[in-house]
Scaffold this active site. Structure first.
Site, mmCIF file in Angstrom:
data_model
loop_
_atom_site.group_PDB
_atom_site.id
_atom_site.type_symbol
_atom_site.label_atom_id
_atom_site.label_comp_id
_atom_site.label_asym_id
_atom_site.label_seq_id
_atom_site.Cartn_x
_atom_site.Cartn_y
_atom_site.Cartn_z
ATOM 1 N N CYS A 250 60.471 102.860 53.250
ATOM 2 C CA CYS A 250 60.909 102.119 54.437
ATOM 3 C C CYS A 250 59.633 101.141 54.844
ATOM 4 C CB CYS A 250 61.446 102.847 55.634
ATOM 5 S SG CYS A 250 61.547 101.829 57.107
ATOM 6 N N CYS B 241 63.725 94.185 58.638
ATOM 7 C CA CYS B 241 63.990 95.141 57.227
ATOM 8 C C CYS B 241 62.766 94.810 56.314
ATOM 9 C CB CYS B 241 65.304 95.256 56.345
ATOM 10 S SG CYS B 241 65.087 96.411 55.050
#
Ligand SMILES: N[C@@H](CCC[C@H](N)C(=O)O)C(=O)O
EC number: 5.1.1.7
Length: 284
Positions: free
Chosen positions: A80, A212
């Site tokens: 991530c 993101c």
């Protein structure tokens, strides 16, 4: 779930609106078999702290630390980007790692550098590039691209990003047979001057998130491979924050075919929102 011993100290952080709960887990507090359920419980908005993901920082024999990353639904993700920037700042702040550090993720070793609230991470080498795939979504052909920047991403260029049904279309692509069994995150992208606006439907959150990191990197790299951008690429997130993506690109691999992209960096703010202690009622 085995009930851990409370209270559990945590820090809530935000990487350009992608928010995470971070716990120093070098002294184990949560049993591995209970971690997914624990993540889903503490990430549940309005009933608990609420977040897009949970990050547990643990000891590593090869790097400054290793992490365990869980999405809000309790699923494990290999990487991530925004979480990595928050983890680096957390580790620096807690004296776990120096400002320039390396840490272990399921996607590989990540290098990071903290400078105030700005954190840059060197991402894993992108793989599984596919340009110009046509799939059928809601009985209509849709052209998209895909790239794994630590986790899988589909990238769709749109003409009106504000009007795009990110959740409806994103969910249809995320569960499309072309991306099974792992599924994919889905990014909708529109050029804004020299920058790109990106809105992402995130696997494991099963919703649009406000930013993101790996999705921004995939979008920037694909824009460059299509001749629409050059490094550094500025990304405007859903939350109207900014991320910078830097990379090297060579159009043809020596002795082979196809482009290669390397030295991918993701830069932006990683902010501390608050610190606290989880009570057992956070899991109810
Ligand atoms: N928000 C992330 C990506 C987190 C993982 C993703 N939801 C997945 O399961 O693939 C980022 O900033 O990169």
């Amino acid at each position: 779930m085995n009930i851990p011993e409370f209270p559990i100290p945590f820090v809530k952080m935000s990487g350009t609106g992608n928010d995470f709960i971070l716990i120093d887990h070098r002294q184990p507090l949560i049993e591995p078999e209970s971690m997914s359920a624990f993540a889903a419980a503490v990430c549940r908005r309005k009933f608990s702290v609420g977040a897009d993901g949970l990050i547990l920082i643990e000891n590593s024999e090869q790097a400054d630390f290793r992490w365990r990353f869980f999405n809000a639904d309790g699923s494990v993700a290999e990487m991530c980007g925004n979480g990595a920037r928050c983890a680096a700042r957390f580790a620096f702040m807690q004296g776990i790692a120096p400002a320039k550090m390396r840490f272990e993720t399921l996607a590989g070793i990540i290098e990071a550098e903290v400078s105030g609230d700005e954190v840059a991470v060197k991402m894993t080498e992108p793989r599984d590039l596919r340009l110009h795939q046509t799939i059928s979504v809601n009985n209509a052909p849709l052209i998209m691209h895909s790239l794994n920047t630590g986790v899988p991403h589909a990238v769709v260029f749109v003409d009106n990003i504000e009007e795009t049904d990110v959740c409806g279309l994103g969910r249809a692509i995320r569960y499309h047979e072309a991306f099974q069994p792992a599924g994919t995150n889905v990014n909708f992208v529109q050029k804004r001057g020299e920058a790109f606006k990106v809105r992402t439907y995130e696997r494991g959150v099963e919703d649009e998130t406000l930013a993101c990191g790996t999705g921004s990197a995939a979008s920037a790299i694909i824009a460059a491979l299509l001749g629409q951008a050059a490094s550094p690429v500025e990304i405007i997130t859903s939350g109207n924050d900014r991320l910078m993506i830097l990379f090297d690109l060579s159009k043809v691999k020596a002795g082979g075919t196809g482009p290669i992209v390397y030295n991918v960096f993701l830069k932006g703010p990683a902010r501390i929102i608050y610190e606290g202690e989880l009570r057992n009622e956070a899991l109810l």
